[in-house]
Design a protein around this motif. Structure first.
Motif, short mmCIF file in Angstrom:
data_model
loop_
_atom_site.label_atom_id
_atom_site.label_comp_id
_atom_site.label_asym_id
_atom_site.label_seq_id
_atom_site.Cartn_x
_atom_site.Cartn_y
_atom_site.Cartn_z
N LEU A 243 50.73 36.77 -8.98
CA LEU A 243 49.86 36.64 -10.14
C LEU A 243 48.46 36.17 -9.72
CD1 LEU A 243 52.22 35.01 -12.82
CD2 LEU A 243 51.50 37.40 -12.65
N GLU A 244 48.41 35.28 -8.73
CA GLU A 244 47.11 34.82 -8.23
C GLU A 244 46.37 35.96 -7.53
OE1 GLU A 244 46.06 30.60 -6.87
OE2 GLU A 244 46.73 31.60 -5.02
N ARG A 245 47.10 36.78 -6.81
CA ARG A 245 46.49 37.93 -6.13
C ARG A 245 45.91 38.92 -7.15
NH1 ARG A 245 48.06 38.47 -1.24
NH2 ARG A 245 50.10 37.60 -1.81
N LEU A 246 46.62 39.13 -8.24
CA LEU A 246 46.21 40.12 -9.22
C LEU A 246 44.86 39.78 -9.86
CD1 LEU A 246 49.61 40.85 -11.01
CD2 LEU A 246 48.26 42.48 -9.67
N TYR A 247 44.71 38.57 -10.38
CA TYR A 247 43.48 38.29 -11.12
C TYR A 247 42.28 38.21 -10.19
CZ TYR A 247 42.87 33.19 -10.25
OH TYR A 247 42.61 31.96 -9.70
N ASN A 248 42.51 37.82 -8.93
CA ASN A 248 41.39 37.78 -7.99
C ASN A 248 40.99 39.18 -7.52
OD1 ASN A 248 40.46 34.97 -7.27
ND2 ASN A 248 42.67 34.68 -7.10
N HIS A 249 41.96 40.02 -7.23
CA HIS A 249 41.63 41.37 -6.74
C HIS A 249 40.89 42.19 -7.79
CE1 HIS A 249 43.22 40.98 -2.86
NE2 HIS A 249 44.34 41.68 -2.94
N ILE A 250 41.30 42.15 -9.04
CA ILE A 250 40.60 42.96 -10.04
C ILE A 250 39.20 42.39 -10.28
CG2 ILE A 250 41.51 41.72 -12.05
CD1 ILE A 250 40.64 45.49 -11.71
N GLY A 251 39.04 41.07 -10.16
CA GLY A 251 37.70 40.50 -10.27
C GLY A 251 36.79 41.01 -9.17
N ILE A 397 47.06 45.58 -5.75
CA ILE A 397 47.32 45.33 -7.17
C ILE A 397 48.59 46.05 -7.61
CG2 ILE A 397 46.50 45.87 -9.49
CD1 ILE A 397 43.67 45.21 -8.53
N ALA A 398 48.68 47.34 -7.27
CA ALA A 398 49.87 48.11 -7.65
C ALA A 398 51.12 47.53 -6.99
CB ALA A 398 49.68 49.58 -7.25
N ALA A 399 51.01 47.14 -5.71
CA ALA A 399 52.17 46.60 -5.00
C ALA A 399 52.59 45.26 -5.60
CB ALA A 399 51.85 46.45 -3.53
N SER A 400 51.63 44.42 -5.97
CA SER A 400 51.96 43.12 -6.53
C SER A 400 52.71 43.25 -7.85
CB SER A 400 50.69 42.28 -6.73
OG SER A 400 50.13 41.90 -5.49
N VAL A 401 52.28 44.19 -8.68
CA VAL A 401 52.97 44.40 -9.95
C VAL A 401 54.40 44.87 -9.71
CG1 VAL A 401 53.02 45.83 -12.03
CG2 VAL A 401 50.88 44.77 -11.29
N ARG A 402 54.59 45.75 -8.72
CA ARG A 402 55.96 46.18 -8.38
C ARG A 402 56.78 45.00 -7.88
NH1 ARG A 402 53.26 50.48 -5.85
NH2 ARG A 402 53.72 49.60 -3.79
N MET A 403 56.17 44.15 -7.03
CA MET A 403 56.88 42.98 -6.51
C MET A 403 57.33 42.06 -7.64
SD MET A 403 54.70 41.81 -3.19
CE MET A 403 54.42 42.88 -1.77
N VAL A 404 56.40 41.80 -8.57
CA VAL A 404 56.73 40.90 -9.68
C VAL A 404 57.86 41.51 -10.51
CG1 VAL A 404 55.90 39.86 -11.81
CG2 VAL A 404 54.47 39.82 -9.76
N GLY A 405 57.78 42.81 -10.80
CA GLY A 405 58.81 43.45 -11.61
C GLY A 405 60.18 43.34 -10.98
#
Length: 496
Positions: A243-251, A397-405
């Protein structure tokens, strides 16, 4: 091995050949730490070497004569070692013998001479006295060469750093970065704290890496006391890292688009970032995910919704596609600020900076947590330019969402059992976490009451800052903001 410090005693004469053997065998120097054990214990330096896929952590310590403390320099075989040694010299007064460039790193010219703030007897800063003179910048001379000084005070919210460009026309011949304008004595603040209080401090080392540093600190303490962590807590921690990776990468993706004039994409990226911050708040009660990683476990309110995150990932992908479909943006990104594979490897770079140059280093896979399996991230471009660093973020970003899921489905409770106090007595431990910028490493030593006597923090930006000036060679001055954002290095993570 010393049972108190967790490090093997090594004679100074044996250090260089032993380190050479490890480096040639695929290990990397992840950390060096100065220690002052007081009048009865003297000074020592601890070395930590790590190897991908190897659970063994090699730790050595070399003791120094307090009256004239020196250590053999490893700068000739390891670039990161040379910088660690200069930092230790400034903070502890331990001189690296035969260092090829033993100039100041942390110490600015206004620091009082002979004052080393990490020494036990340092006391409060003495009054300013005679200065040590200006910082020795490399001078580039020749027809048409000009110098452009930038900083240390910058517009916006970024930290202070002085950049001196030597240019011909708009082309950069040499760039020198000067940091540590806000040295805060963070490692000194850890001394005497309980693990719970230490985590609160770790979360604030670099505000956008709250989980990365808190997790590295907790893992170090847990390693020291041999704590057993609930599998659900391990999975929750892994989710929080992503989750931390996601908001930083899209920023960063939005900011990179903004730097080439595509402001509307930045607005959409900020909109997505806000959605992710609200997800963080629902999951942990804090938009920056603070308070969720605790010694011995994790505390959250609820798990993130994989369906919601999948929709956010699709939103991110649309922004990326629009960016890549813009010919001006691609032209500005491609071939700009190239960091070669050789340069990235020699400097010891970490995180997306390393991966975008073809150096596949990632603590999630190199130093996995037992029982915690991450799906592989699809390799991205490795040209080492701004475009590669942009695309690596997009893929992650795509990989992190898959990991979280996948990980959410394996979590059987949102209130995992927290580990007990574990072993007692003086002990030492190492914690490793793959934060969004790269690998954070913490090393702690505890006294018999379980309080920290020393905490050593290494943020990935310490390894990555030297890469920015190299990448700027033959790049034009107007592309510096773009190159700088593509690295997005932490000032506070470096200026401890």
């Amino acid at each position: 091995m010393n049972s108190t410090t967790g490090a093997t005693e090594l004679d100074a004469d044996d250090l260089l050949p032993a380190a050479q053997t490890l480096l040639e065998g695929g290990f990397r120097l992840a950390l060096m730490a100065g220690h002052d054990d007081g009048p009865g214990g003297g000074l020592r330096v601890v070395y930590l070497f790590l190897q991908p896929g190897n659970p063994r952590r090699v730790q050595w310590q070399v003791r120094c004569d307090r009256s004239a403390p020196t250590i053999p320099s490893l700068a000739g075989i390891s670039f990161p070692a040379g910088r660690f040694e200069r930092e230790i010299q400034d903070l502890f007064g331990i001189r690296p013998a035969d260092h090829p460039r033993p100039s100041r790193l942390v110490r600015h010219f206004h620091w009082p001479r002979g004052w080393h703030p990490m020494r036990r007897d340092a006391g409060p800063p003495p009054a300013f006295g005679e200065v040590d003179g200006p910082f020795p910048f490399r001078t580039v001379e020749g027809p048409g060469v000009h110098e452009i000084p930038v900083g240390p005070v910058h517009a916006g919210m970024i930290g202070p750093g002085h950049f001196r460009f030597s240019v011909v026309g708009e082309t950069v011949l040499n760039l020198k970065a000067r940091l540590w304008f806000t040295y805060r004595g963070v490692e000194k603040l850890f001394e005497g704290t309980t693990p719970a209080a230490a985590v609160e401090l770790a979360e604030r080392i670099s505000g956008d890496t709250s989980v990365g540093h808190a997790l590295a600190l907790c893992r170090a303490v847990e390693d020291a006391v041999d704590a057993s962590i609930d599998p659900a807590a391990q999975r929750i921690r892994a989710i929080l890292l992503e989750l931390e990776r996601l908001y930083n990468h899209i920023g960063d993706i939005g900011a990179l688009a903004n730097d080439v004039g595509h402001g509307i994409l930045n607005v959409h990226a900020l909109r997505i970032r806000e959605r992710l911050l609200r997800v963080n708040d629902r999951v942990t009660g804090h938009r920056l995910l603070r308070g969720a990683v605790v010694p011995g476990g994790a505390r959250i309110r609820t798990l993130p919704d994989p369906t919601e995150l999948a929709a956010i990932a699709a939103d991110c992908a649309e922004v990326v596609d629009l960016a890549l479909g813009h010919s001006v943006l691609r032209d500005r990104f491609a071939g700009t600020a190239v960091l070669t594979h050789r340069q990235a490897a020699d400097l010891g770079t970490l995180g997306y900076v390393a991966r975008a140059s073809g150096v596949q280093v990632d603590a999630r896979y190199d130093h996995p947590v037992p029982g915690l399996v991450h799906p592989p991230v699809e390799p991205g471009p490795t040209d080492g330019d701004v475009l590669s660093r942009f695309l690596v973020r997009a893929r992650e970003i795509a990989a992190s969402v898959r990991m979280v899921g996948e990980t959410v489905g394996a979590v059987d409770t949102t209130t995992p059992r927290e580990a007990g106090p574990g072993a007692t007595g003086p002990a030492a431990g190492v914690g490793i976490a793959e934060g969004w910028r790269g690998t954070s490493v913490h090393r702690v030593e505890l006294d018999g009451r379980g309080r920290l006597t020393r905490a050593r923090v290494v943020d990935p930006s310490f390894f990555n800052w030297p890469a920015l000036p190299l990448a700027m060679a033959d790049t034009i001055v107007p592309d510096f903001p773009l190159a700088n954002k593509s690295f997005n290095l932490s000032y506070p993570g470096n200026d401890l």
